[in-house]
Write a protein that holds these residues in place. Structure first.
Motif, PDB file in Angstrom:
ATOM      1  N   TYR A  60      11.752  -2.362  -4.953  1.00  0.00           N
ATOM      2  CA  TYR A  60      10.509  -1.766  -5.398  1.00  0.00           C
ATOM      3  C   TYR A  60       9.325  -2.034  -4.510  1.00  0.00           C
ATOM      4  CZ  TYR A  60       8.777  -6.251  -7.293  1.00  0.00           C
ATOM      5  OH  TYR A  60       8.596  -7.412  -7.503  1.00  0.00           O
ATOM      6  N   ILE A  61       8.214  -1.362  -4.686  1.00  0.00           N
ATOM      7  CA  ILE A  61       7.059  -1.604  -3.776  1.00  0.00           C
ATOM      8  C   ILE A  61       5.984  -1.328  -4.730  1.00  0.00           C
ATOM      9  CG2 ILE A  61       7.741  -1.001  -1.732  1.00  0.00           C
ATOM     10  CD1 ILE A  61       6.057   1.541  -1.832  1.00  0.00           C
ATOM     11  N   LYS A  62       4.954  -2.048  -4.633  1.00  0.00           N
ATOM     12  CA  LYS A  62       3.607  -2.004  -5.497  1.00  0.00           C
ATOM     13  C   LYS A  62       2.281  -1.800  -4.496  1.00  0.00           C
ATOM     14  CE  LYS A  62       3.315  -5.676  -8.301  1.00  0.00           C
ATOM     15  NZ  LYS A  62       2.606  -6.583  -9.405  1.00  0.00           N
ATOM     16  N   ARG A  63       1.516  -0.985  -5.047  1.00  0.00           N
ATOM     17  CA  ARG A  63       0.294  -0.639  -4.160  1.00  0.00           C
ATOM     18  C   ARG A  63      -0.936  -0.574  -5.230  1.00  0.00           C
ATOM     19  NH1 ARG A  63      -0.243   4.362   0.189  1.00  0.00           N
ATOM     20  NH2 ARG A  63       1.526   3.028   1.208  1.00  0.00           N
ATOM     21  N   ASN A  64      -1.963  -1.552  -4.718  1.00  0.00           N
ATOM     22  CA  ASN A  64      -3.052  -1.605  -5.414  1.00  0.00           C
ATOM     23  C   ASN A  64      -2.602  -2.324  -6.690  1.00  0.00           C
ATOM     24  OD1 ASN A  64      -6.071  -1.225  -5.927  1.00  0.00           O
ATOM     25  ND2 ASN A  64      -5.588   0.314  -7.402  1.00  0.00           N
ATOM     26  N   GLU A  65      -1.750  -2.731  -6.675  1.00  0.00           N
ATOM     27  CA  GLU A  65      -1.319  -3.674  -8.103  1.00  0.00           C
ATOM     28  C   GLU A  65      -1.165  -2.678  -9.227  1.00  0.00           C
ATOM     29  OE1 GLU A  65      -0.188  -6.760  -8.227  1.00  0.00           O
ATOM     30  OE2 GLU A  65      -0.309  -6.807  -5.982  1.00  0.00           O
ATOM     31  N   SER A  66      -1.487  -1.529  -9.099  1.00  0.00           N
ATOM     32  CA  SER A  66      -1.428  -0.458 -10.053  1.00  0.00           C
ATOM     33  C   SER A  66      -0.506   0.695 -10.046  1.00  0.00           C
ATOM     34  CB  SER A  66      -3.124   0.038 -10.630  1.00  0.00           C
ATOM     35  OG  SER A  66      -3.412   0.641  -9.382  1.00  0.00           O
ATOM     36  N   SER A  67       0.132   0.698  -9.025  1.00  0.00           N
ATOM     37  CA  SER A  67       1.233   1.805  -8.905  1.00  0.00           C
ATOM     38  C   SER A  67       2.364   1.299  -8.182  1.00  0.00           C
ATOM     39  CB  SER A  67       0.583   3.086  -7.640  1.00  0.00           C
ATOM     40  OG  SER A  67      -0.405   3.611  -8.238  1.00  0.00           O
ATOM     41  N   ILE A  68       3.584   1.629  -8.520  1.00  0.00           N
ATOM     42  CA  ILE A  68       4.931   1.301  -8.269  1.00  0.00           C
ATOM     43  C   ILE A  68       5.884   2.285  -8.055  1.00  0.00           C
ATOM     44  CG2 ILE A  68       5.647   1.069 -10.647  1.00  0.00           C
ATOM     45  CD1 ILE A  68       6.611  -1.857 -10.117  1.00  0.00           C
ATOM     46  N   ILE A  69       6.607   2.117  -7.112  1.00  0.00           N
ATOM     47  CA  ILE A  69       8.011   2.776  -6.773  1.00  0.00           C
ATOM     48  C   ILE A  69       9.263   1.874  -6.851  1.00  0.00           C
ATOM     49  CG2 ILE A  69       9.165   4.120  -5.018  1.00  0.00           C
ATOM     50  CD1 ILE A  69       6.759   5.123  -4.084  1.00  0.00           C
ATOM     51  N   ALA A  70      10.038   2.062  -7.681  1.00  0.00           N
ATOM     52  CA  ALA A  70      11.514   1.561  -7.654  1.00  0.00           C
ATOM     53  C   ALA A  70      12.226   2.724  -7.141  1.00  0.00           C
ATOM     54  CB  ALA A  70      11.876   1.482  -9.370  1.00  0.00           C
ATOM     55  N   PHE A  71      13.402   2.009  -6.487  1.00  0.00           N
ATOM     56  CA  PHE A  71      14.297   2.739  -5.616  1.00  0.00           C
ATOM     57  C   PHE A  71      15.753   2.427  -5.626  1.00  0.00           C
ATOM     58  CE2 PHE A  71      16.189   3.970  -1.513  1.00  0.00           C
ATOM     59  CZ  PHE A  71      16.459   5.423  -1.775  1.00  0.00           C
ATOM     60  N   VAL A  72      16.816   2.950  -6.032  1.00  0.00           N
ATOM     61  CA  VAL A  72      18.105   2.638  -6.163  1.00  0.00           C
ATOM     62  C   VAL A  72      18.614   3.336  -5.062  1.00  0.00           C
ATOM     63  CG1 VAL A  72      20.333   2.608  -7.141  1.00  0.00           C
ATOM     64  CG2 VAL A  72      18.188   2.117  -8.525  1.00  0.00           C
ATOM     65  N   TYR A  73      19.214   2.442  -3.845  1.00  0.00           N
ATOM     66  CA  TYR A  73      19.415   3.085  -2.574  1.00  0.00           C
ATOM     67  C   TYR A  73      21.090   3.303  -2.714  1.00  0.00           C
ATOM     68  CZ  TYR A  73      19.433   4.343   2.661  1.00  0.00           C
ATOM     69  OH  TYR A  73      19.543   4.392   3.902  1.00  0.00           O
ATOM     70  N   GLY A  74      21.469   4.632  -3.023  1.00  0.00           N
ATOM     71  CA  GLY A  74      22.734   4.892  -3.329  1.00  0.00           C
ATOM     72  C   GLY A  74      23.772   4.866  -2.108  1.00  0.00           C
ATOM     73  N   LYS A  75      24.928   4.401  -2.342  1.00  0.00           N
ATOM     74  CA  LYS A  75      26.000   4.239  -1.519  1.00  0.00           C
ATOM     75  C   LYS A  75      26.573   5.462  -0.648  1.00  0.00           C
ATOM     76  CE  LYS A  75      27.671   0.288  -3.999  1.00  0.00           C
ATOM     77  NZ  LYS A  75      28.803  -0.370  -4.989  1.00  0.00           N
ATOM     78  N   LYS A  76      26.258   6.651  -1.617  1.00  0.00           N
ATOM     79  CA  LYS A  76      26.767   7.917  -0.862  1.00  0.00           C
ATOM     80  C   LYS A  76      25.609   8.408   0.034  1.00  0.00           C
ATOM     81  CE  LYS A  76      29.916   9.755  -4.274  1.00  0.00           C
ATOM     82  NZ  LYS A  76      30.362  11.080  -4.917  1.00  0.00           N
TER      83      LYS A  76
END
Length: 443
Positions: A60-76
């Motif tokens: 996951y990443i945060k930007r400006n402490e107010s937006s966030i991206i969560a990412f599951v990097y699939g094996k396929k």
């Protein structure tokens, strides 16, 4: 209609209420999401550092402490599966404290505020309000740092003018946001001639809430007012959720809980951005480059990235207008969503929503596969229509998108109402979306 476990739904709703309670601002919401991601094994990425992303891991990443991206990097292979994306926003309409807010009137210290977003102003009167947000400060070593604060208890209020002084209030009252919604913070004592400086109040709160922090002076702040009344399950039959910020923390929570259950075989992404209520135009808004830059770093080669995006789908989740029983005529007669009857597909001919027949068909199919009822919202042809991050992401990234949401009363009020079943319905669909191994193609 879906046979859902009342115990599972009740537990889900209690967790939703706790999440909203812990998230009085967009900063706190992103922090609450990050805490749950970390507990589930997601690794934080520093946008200023080089990345070495590996399939099978969660980030996951945060930007400006107010937006966030969560990412599951699939094996396929991404070219085989595409990316399942769900988007929501962390901000809600509110009142924000001005940079130099102190107003000393008749011995009352008041705070100048700005209206953030399209807030419904009348419900802000006569509420027990608190303050929360981000404060940037200087340390004893002359360094700059920031922290989140939350006063939690009621520390300000906006009293109404008595009806005796405005006999026409129930017939023709308008609210001047500069003059009429100035909150009262405190009353000065008889011998107190100098009012406290707001920055000194914030500094004292930092020291009380974060005694380990070395703060010597406040440089600036982003502080919002919020209602201290806790979210609750209400109604004679406990049919409804009543809370501030249902728009759109409810969708953020649905996306969070769903991506925690995501299948590791396929790649899944949750993005919760700030500033949707004011147009999304910022470094951390949906109209900014946050998602595009993440995808470019994930897939540096342009042609491959475009091919992956073509195989991907975005669900833009943002609350929908439930038909109000006192104002039925404000809805199209065939498109009035009912609370507790399932999530809503939002459609607009002028692209205020990004839904297409293909993306809508997919969502209807997904609901059908998971025994979840689904509704459709179209605004009256003679009335304007709100919008979401859906059309923005679709146009900026090029990903096929559908706009959906939970039907809600009193959207943009200080206290909104939703159905107890609908958030859980949407969670079921979002979870199935993240777990689906089917190719997202509409050929």
């Amino acid at each position: 209609m879906s046979q859902i476990s009342s115990e599972s739904q009740s537990q889900f709703n209690q967790e939703l209420l706790s999440f909203i309670q812990s998230s009085p601002t967009a900063f706190h919401a992103a922090n609450s999401i990050a805490n749950q991601l970390v507990a589930a094994g997601f690794e934080e990425l520093d946008e200023a550092a080089a990345w070495n992303l590996q399939a099978g891991k969660r980030y996951y990443i945060k930007r400006n402490e107010s937006s966030i991206i969560a990412f599951v990097y699939g094996k396929k292979d991404l070219l085989e599966t595409g990316i399942r994306m769900l988007g929501a926003h962390t901000d809600s309409p509110c009142l924000k404290v001005k940079p130099q807010p102190e107003l000393n009137r008749k011995g009352y210290l008041q705070l100048g505020v700005e209206v953030y977003g399209g807030a419904l102003l009348s419900p802000w009167f006569d509420r027990d309000l608190s303050l929360a947000g981000r404060v940037t400060f200087k340390t004893s070593e002359n360094k700059i740092a920031s922290t989140l604060i939350d006063f939690k208890q009621a520390v300000v209020s906006i009293p109404s003018l008595a009806i005796h002084l405005d006999r026409e209030v129930n017939n023709s009252r308008t609210i001047n946001p500069q003059k009429d919604i100035v909150p009262v913070l405190l009353q000065l004592g008889p011998e107190q001639t100098l009012a406290p400086n707001f920055k000194s109040i914030l500094l004292a709160q930092i020291k009380q809430q974060h005694p380990q922090i070395d703060a010597v002076s406040v440089l600036d702040f982003e502080i919002s007012l919020y209602d201290t009344q806790a979210p609750a399950i209400v109604g004679f039959q406990q049919d409804f959720i009543a809370s501030a910020r249902l728009d759109n923390l409810l969708s953020c929570f649905v996306g969070l809980k769903a991506i925690l259950q995501a299948d590791d075989s396929v790649s899944s992404l949750l993005i919760c951005t700030d500033h949707e209520e004011v147009g999304s135009t910022s470094c951390c808004g949906a109209k900014g480059p946050m998602l595009q830059q993440f995808l470019e770093r994930l897939i540096p080669e342009t042609e491959t990235r475009i091919r992956v995006i073509e195989r991907s789908l975005m669900i833009s989740a943002d609350n929908a207008h439930g038909v109000h029983p006192n104002f039925i005529d404000r809805h199209d007669e065939n498109h009035g969503p009912i609370l507790n009857r399932g999530p809503v597909v939002k459609v607009n001919a002028n692209q205020r929503y990004a839904t297409t027949s293909e993306t809508s068909g997919f969502f209807h199919w997904l609901c059908e596969q998971n025994q979840v009822p689904v509704q459709v919202f179209v605004a009256r042809t003679d009335m304007g229509c709100g919008s979401t991050i859906g059309p923005i992401v679709a146009s900026e990234v090029g990903v096929k998108t559908i706009d959906v949401g939970v039907p809600t009363f009193a959207m943009h009020s200080i206290r909104e109402t939703a159905g107890v079943a609908d958030a859980y319905y949407l969670y079921k669909v979002a979870t199935a979306f993240y777990q689906s191994l089917e190719l997202l193609n509409f050929k």
